[in-house]
Design an enzyme around this catalytic site. Structure first.
Site, short mmCIF file in Angstrom:
data_model
loop_
_atom_site.label_atom_id
_atom_site.label_comp_id
_atom_site.label_asym_id
_atom_site.label_seq_id
_atom_site.Cartn_x
_atom_site.Cartn_y
_atom_site.Cartn_z
N GLU A 1 0.83 -1.21 0.00
CA GLU A 1 0.00 0.00 0.00
C GLU A 1 0.87 1.27 0.00
O GLU A 1 0.80 2.09 0.92
CB GLU A 1 -0.97 -0.03 1.18
N GLU B 1 -5.25 -8.52 -0.97
CA GLU B 1 -5.92 -8.34 0.32
C GLU B 1 -7.39 -8.05 0.05
O GLU B 1 -7.72 -7.20 -0.79
CB GLU B 1 -5.36 -7.16 1.12
C1 BG6 Z 1 -4.49 -3.20 4.81
C2 BG6 Z 1 -3.11 -3.50 5.38
O1 BG6 Z 1 -4.60 -1.89 4.50
O2 BG6 Z 1 -5.55 -3.41 5.66
C3 BG6 Z 1 -3.09 -4.61 6.40
O3 BG6 Z 1 -2.20 -3.79 4.34
C4 BG6 Z 1 -4.24 -4.43 7.35
O4 BG6 Z 1 -1.84 -4.62 7.05
C5 BG6 Z 1 -5.54 -4.50 6.56
O5 BG6 Z 1 -4.26 -5.32 8.42
C6 BG6 Z 1 -6.79 -4.38 7.41
O6 BG6 Z 1 -6.75 -3.24 8.21
P1 BG6 Z 1 -6.95 -3.30 9.78
O7 BG6 Z 1 -6.66 -1.95 10.25
O8 BG6 Z 1 -8.34 -3.72 9.98
O9 BG6 Z 1 -5.97 -4.31 10.28
#
Ligand code: BG6
Length: 484
Positions: free
Chosen positions: A188, A382
């Site tokens: 990201e 993701e």
């Molecule tokens: C993404 C990141 O933006 O979101 C991850 O690359 C992160 O590292 C994921 O865990 C979910 O976000 P959060 O804040 O719910 O963990």
């Protein structure tokens, strides 16, 4: 309609959110190790969660405990990775995305030689994945860097950090390259403007008069140059390997069809994609440079930087996708949280427990938009839903909401593939419960595998299969043909 043969189904994690073992076997402290769990902060207030100061860093380093610094303990993947990989293999994983903790390989970032124990850990892990026929997808930098580089150099704002990173990347390619075909440079990369410390080790008070945004754009340039150098190096050393960039796809729609809203939305989306533009096209978009100039930001470049960007382009484009939002010029438009952003609410969408607006169709739109723009293979690295799970007395977790979230997103992926999008694979975030990146909570659960640990670190760390585990196993076994 179907998923192509050899489609890479799997899941993704980041070292700092799972490994734990933050101060053993030569590992130095990283920026993630001073990230604090703030139980009294509103979970939707990301600014409070990601805020940092030198005082907070010093306080954290005097405290060797992990209660309020959950990323120090993660889910103890460092010691339990064999058990965890066996569960992923049981689900039928074809690919697993993980990252390498830079401070495990170079504890302060400045060493000339890598830490053998750190390299040995990743080598064993990758060997085990190969034994289980799980393809590794390795991120070089996922929200952590040696803390020393943050406090001494103000992170990536300093050009010297490029050299340290390239040394780190080389150590990874030298020792681990034979196990890895797919690499990602910066997780990201666009997130630098949302949380500059986590992404680039920037401590705002060290930016002085220039201010934090100016530091961010300079640091970003350094990361883009470092990414270009790493891609060139990989190509020379491992010609069969591929390097990808990684973008947070923040899908934004106009709140209304008023041309002003449409124009504001267009600007947002162009800003979101420019980070990948540089890495795919090998140059800064003219309109972005113009915009930075108008806002008074000057990016200092060294001779040769533009050639590095040109030559160090990526082979594929990867992205995270969780939610969408809208944009409006109306200052009173109602806002709602998303992935470390605050966007204008979309009345047509429902939200997760953390207020993120769930939008499967937005994933299809993103896939089509990105493929049309870049004409490179795409990889969704993701996607998932953070939710509060309940474990029943018999140990089961009935997470129908998670199954429903994935099913709706997979159906849209299928449609995009049918429309001609080249999609290499999909890694869910995250196949196993872990520490949240933004709020440092454990109770924000993403996994198909439940981990017995609460926000304060109490629990046995026992792993259990949720209902979604069996569902995803079926989806993978049938290559997406059976999603019921
Ligand atoms: C993404 C990141 O933006 O979101 C991850 O690359 C992160 O590292 C994921 O865990 C979910 O976000 P959060 O804040 O719910 O963990």
């Amino acid at each position: 309609m179907s998923f192509p043969e050899g489609f890479l189904w799997g899941g993704a994690v980041a070292a700092n959110q799972v490994e734990g073992a933050w101060n053993i076997e030569g590992k130095g402290p990283s920026v993630a190790d001073v990230a604090t769990y703030k139980p009294n902060a509103d979970v939707k207030d990301y600014k409070t969660h990601v805020s940092i100061s030198m005082e907070a860093i010093e306080k954290a380093m005097k405290d060797t405990d992990d209660t309020y610094y959950p990323k120090r303990r993660g889910i103890d993947f460092y010691h339990r990775y064999k058990e965890d990989l066996a569960l992923l293999a049981e689900m039928g994983f074809k690919v697993f995305r993980l990252s390498i903790a830079w401070s495990r390989i170079f504890p302060t970032g400045e060493e000339k030689e890598p830490n053998e124990e750190g390299l040995a850990f990743y080598e064993d892990l990758l060997k085990e994945m190969r034994r289980l026929n799980i393809e590794p997808l390795v991120t070089l930098s996922h929200y952590e860097m040696p803390l020393h580089l943050a406090t001494k150099y103000n992170g990536w704002t300093d050009r010297r950090v490029v050299e340290y990173f390239v040394r780190f990347a080389k150590a990874c390619f030298d020792r681990l390259g034979k196990y890895v075909k797919y690499w990602l440079n910066f997780n990201e990369v666009d997130s630098i403007i949302r949380h500059s410390f986590i992404t680039a080790g920037i401590v705002p008070e060290l930016c002085g008069e220039k201010g934090e945004p100016a530091c961010c754009y300079q640091a970003l340039h350094h990361q883009l140059v470092a990414a270009g150098m790493a891609a060139r190096m990989l190509r020379e050393q491992w010609p069969e390997a591929q390097m990808g960039c990684m973008l947070t796809k923040l899908m934004t729609y106009p709140r209304t069809c008023a041309p002003e809203d449409v124009a504001a939305t267009q600007k947002k989306n162009l800003e979101n994609m420019f980070y990948a533009d540089v890495q795919v096209f090998g140059e800064y978009p003219r309109m972005i440079l113009r915009d930075l100039e108008k806002r008074g930001f000057e990016i200092r470049m060294e001779p040769g930087d533009l050639e590095i960007l040109k030559e160090g382009t990526v082979d594929f484009v990867s992205f995270s996708y969780y939610m969408s939002m809208t944009e409006s010029v109306d200052p009173n438009a109602e806002r709602t949280p998303g992935n470390t952003v605050l966007g204008v609410k979309n009345p047509y969408l429902e939200s997760s427990d953390w207020g993120w607006q769930v939008d499967p169709v937005g994933l299809r739109i993103s896939l089509i938009e990105l493929y049309d723009r870049y004409k490179k293979p795409l990889f969704i690295v993701e996607n998932g839903i953070g939710a509060k799970d309940t474990m029943e007395t018999d140990g089961s977790v009935h997470d129908t909401y998670r199954i429903e979230y994935f099913r709706r997103h997979f159906r849209e992926m299928e449609k995009a593939i049918d429309d001609g999008v080249e999609l290499m694979g999909y890694t869910s975030w995250a196949p196993i419960d872990l520490i949240s990146a933004s709020t440092n909570q454990m109770s924000k659960r993403y996994g198909f595998i439940y981990v017995d640990q609460d926000d304060m670190g109490n629990g046995t760390l026992k792993r259990s299969r949720k209902d979604s585990f069996y569902w995803y196993q079926k989806v993978i076994r049938t290559n997406g043909a059976d999603m019921d």
